[in-house]
Design a protein around this motif. Structure first.
Motif, PDB file in Angstrom:
ATOM      1  N   ASN A  43       5.963  -5.060  -7.150  1.00  0.00           N
ATOM      2  CA  ASN A  43       6.193  -3.933  -7.195  1.00  0.00           C
ATOM      3  C   ASN A  43       4.966  -2.989  -6.917  1.00  0.00           C
ATOM      4  OD1 ASN A  43       8.993  -3.926  -7.863  1.00  0.00           O
ATOM      5  ND2 ASN A  43       8.876  -3.885 -10.030  1.00  0.00           N
ATOM      6  N   ILE A  44       3.853  -3.371  -7.467  1.00  0.00           N
ATOM      7  CA  ILE A  44       2.614  -2.913  -7.301  1.00  0.00           C
ATOM      8  C   ILE A  44       2.281  -2.822  -5.836  1.00  0.00           C
ATOM      9  CG2 ILE A  44      -0.043  -2.921  -7.774  1.00  0.00           C
ATOM     10  CD1 ILE A  44       0.984  -3.498 -10.658  1.00  0.00           C
ATOM     11  N   LEU A  45       2.398  -4.065  -5.190  1.00  0.00           N
ATOM     12  CA  LEU A  45       2.080  -4.250  -3.793  1.00  0.00           C
ATOM     13  C   LEU A  45       3.269  -3.558  -2.869  1.00  0.00           C
ATOM     14  CD1 LEU A  45       1.688  -8.226  -3.970  1.00  0.00           C
ATOM     15  CD2 LEU A  45      -0.166  -6.118  -3.511  1.00  0.00           C
ATOM     16  N   LEU A  46       4.474  -3.387  -3.213  1.00  0.00           N
ATOM     17  CA  LEU A  46       5.340  -2.487  -2.369  1.00  0.00           C
ATOM     18  C   LEU A  46       5.068  -1.072  -2.580  1.00  0.00           C
ATOM     19  CD1 LEU A  46       8.762  -4.149  -3.406  1.00  0.00           C
ATOM     20  CD2 LEU A  46       7.355  -4.230  -1.366  1.00  0.00           C
ATOM     21  N   GLU A  47       4.580  -0.689  -3.689  1.00  0.00           N
ATOM     22  CA  GLU A  47       4.071   0.915  -4.016  1.00  0.00           C
ATOM     23  C   GLU A  47       2.977   1.025  -2.909  1.00  0.00           C
ATOM     24  OE1 GLU A  47       3.359   1.428  -7.844  1.00  0.00           O
ATOM     25  OE2 GLU A  47       5.112   1.378  -8.578  1.00  0.00           O
ATOM     26  N   LYS A  48       2.000   0.081  -2.762  1.00  0.00           N
ATOM     27  CA  LYS A  48       0.890   0.379  -2.045  1.00  0.00           C
ATOM     28  C   LYS A  48       0.831  -0.410  -0.727  1.00  0.00           C
ATOM     29  CE  LYS A  48      -1.725   0.757  -6.373  1.00  0.00           C
ATOM     30  NZ  LYS A  48      -2.953   1.639  -6.475  1.00  0.00           N
ATOM     31  N   SER A  52      -4.496  -1.528   1.555  1.00  0.00           N
ATOM     32  CA  SER A  52      -4.794  -2.781   1.508  1.00  0.00           C
ATOM     33  C   SER A  52      -5.268  -2.861  -0.338  1.00  0.00           C
ATOM     34  CB  SER A  52      -6.113  -2.982   1.998  1.00  0.00           C
ATOM     35  OG  SER A  52      -6.583  -4.388   1.796  1.00  0.00           O
ATOM     36  N   VAL A  53      -4.455  -3.952  -0.747  1.00  0.00           N
ATOM     37  CA  VAL A  53      -4.690  -4.145  -2.299  1.00  0.00           C
ATOM     38  C   VAL A  53      -5.439  -5.465  -2.403  1.00  0.00           C
ATOM     39  CG1 VAL A  53      -3.617  -4.414  -4.478  1.00  0.00           C
ATOM     40  CG2 VAL A  53      -2.623  -3.085  -2.761  1.00  0.00           C
ATOM     41  N   SER A  54      -6.543  -5.174  -2.933  1.00  0.00           N
ATOM     42  CA  SER A  54      -7.464  -6.629  -3.460  1.00  0.00           C
ATOM     43  C   SER A  54      -6.913  -7.065  -4.675  1.00  0.00           C
ATOM     44  CB  SER A  54      -9.039  -6.213  -3.737  1.00  0.00           C
ATOM     45  OG  SER A  54      -9.143  -5.305  -4.833  1.00  0.00           O
ATOM     46  N   VAL A  55      -7.291  -8.429  -4.779  1.00  0.00           N
ATOM     47  CA  VAL A  55      -6.909  -9.234  -5.794  1.00  0.00           C
ATOM     48  C   VAL A  55      -7.186  -8.728  -7.322  1.00  0.00           C
ATOM     49  CG1 VAL A  55      -6.829 -11.468  -7.084  1.00  0.00           C
ATOM     50  CG2 VAL A  55      -6.751 -11.335  -4.769  1.00  0.00           C
ATOM     51  N   ASP A  56      -8.750  -8.001  -7.389  1.00  0.00           N
ATOM     52  CA  ASP A  56      -9.069  -7.379  -8.417  1.00  0.00           C
ATOM     53  C   ASP A  56      -8.375  -6.134  -8.797  1.00  0.00           C
ATOM     54  OD1 ASP A  56     -10.966  -9.516  -8.570  1.00  0.00           O
ATOM     55  OD2 ASP A  56     -12.512  -8.344  -7.573  1.00  0.00           O
ATOM     56  N   GLN A  57      -8.127  -5.331  -7.704  1.00  0.00           N
ATOM     57  CA  GLN A  57      -7.193  -4.330  -7.865  1.00  0.00           C
ATOM     58  C   GLN A  57      -5.937  -4.335  -8.704  1.00  0.00           C
ATOM     59  OE1 GLN A  57      -7.291  -2.630  -4.102  1.00  0.00           O
ATOM     60  NE2 GLN A  57      -8.413  -0.847  -4.504  1.00  0.00           N
ATOM     61  N   LEU A  58      -5.203  -5.716  -8.218  1.00  0.00           N
ATOM     62  CA  LEU A  58      -4.034  -6.163  -8.615  1.00  0.00           C
ATOM     63  C   LEU A  58      -3.991  -6.698 -10.103  1.00  0.00           C
ATOM     64  CD1 LEU A  58      -0.907  -6.457  -7.972  1.00  0.00           C
ATOM     65  CD2 LEU A  58      -1.700  -8.767  -7.125  1.00  0.00           C
ATOM     66  N   ILE A  59      -4.968  -7.167 -10.298  1.00  0.00           N
ATOM     67  CA  ILE A  59      -5.283  -7.801 -11.585  1.00  0.00           C
ATOM     68  C   ILE A  59      -5.630  -6.544 -12.584  1.00  0.00           C
ATOM     69  CG2 ILE A  59      -6.907  -8.951 -13.117  1.00  0.00           C
ATOM     70  CD1 ILE A  59      -7.057 -11.052 -10.720  1.00  0.00           C
ATOM     71  N   SER A  60      -6.266  -5.349 -12.304  1.00  0.00           N
ATOM     72  CA  SER A  60      -6.937  -4.595 -13.145  1.00  0.00           C
ATOM     73  C   SER A  60      -5.466  -3.656 -13.448  1.00  0.00           C
ATOM     74  CB  SER A  60      -7.867  -3.619 -12.553  1.00  0.00           C
ATOM     75  OG  SER A  60      -7.497  -3.148 -11.494  1.00  0.00           O
ATOM     76  N   GLU A  61      -4.746  -3.507 -12.438  1.00  0.00           N
ATOM     77  CA  GLU A  61      -3.402  -2.814 -12.768  1.00  0.00           C
ATOM     78  C   GLU A  61      -2.493  -3.410 -13.661  1.00  0.00           C
ATOM     79  OE1 GLU A  61      -1.478  -0.293  -9.928  1.00  0.00           O
ATOM     80  OE2 GLU A  61      -3.299  -0.206  -8.549  1.00  0.00           O
ATOM     81  N   THR A  62      -2.461  -4.700 -13.210  1.00  0.00           N
ATOM     82  CA  THR A  62      -1.337  -5.796 -14.020  1.00  0.00           C
ATOM     83  C   THR A  62      -1.506  -6.199 -15.444  1.00  0.00           C
ATOM     84  OG1 THR A  62      -0.868  -6.421 -11.842  1.00  0.00           O
ATOM     85  CG2 THR A  62       0.075  -7.741 -13.701  1.00  0.00           C
ATOM     86  N   THR A  63      -2.982  -6.513 -15.756  1.00  0.00           N
ATOM     87  CA  THR A  63      -3.147  -6.929 -16.884  1.00  0.00           C
ATOM     88  C   THR A  63      -2.826  -6.090 -18.275  1.00  0.00           C
ATOM     89  OG1 THR A  63      -5.077  -8.045 -15.746  1.00  0.00           O
ATOM     90  CG2 THR A  63      -5.352  -7.559 -18.300  1.00  0.00           C
TER      91      THR A  63
END
Length: 97
Positions: A43-48, A52-63
């Motif tokens: 869902n985060i990837l679809l929203e953005k 471009s979403v980095s792995v670090d951004q995805l981890i920081s939002e998901t954790t």
């Protein structure tokens, strides 16, 4: 060194860490947590999608969200398992007066 680091170090040296990791993996899979986190990432990837979403951004939002999704029963079972492991090897830890 805090308690968490001491427990982590001890379970690594004693070989019990793999038991704990297997327990966590199995329980989180059984309760559907892994699927929920996978969906959260999707869902985060679809929203953005335009950005471009980095792995670090995805981890920081998901954790933070993923931590709240861990069921209390899993947390309690993990804590009980760690206490059992430590009690079984109590002689290794000096008692405080």
């Amino acid at each position: 060194m805090n308690v968490s680091n001491t427990v982590d170090q001890y379970t690594t040296m004693s070989g019990d860490r793999s038991i704990i990791k297997d327990l966590i993996f199995n329980r989180l899979t059984e309760c559907g947590w892994r699927d929920e986190v996978r969906l959260l990432c999707r869902n985060i990837l679809l929203e953005k999608s335009g950005n471009s979403v980095s792995v670090d951004q995805l981890i920081s939002e998901t954790t933070p969200k993923a931590h709240t999704l861990v069921p209390d029963a899993v947390k309690k079972e993990l804590l009980l398992k760690i206490r059992t492991i430590l009690a079984d090897h109590e002689s290794m830890f000096p008692k405080k007066l």
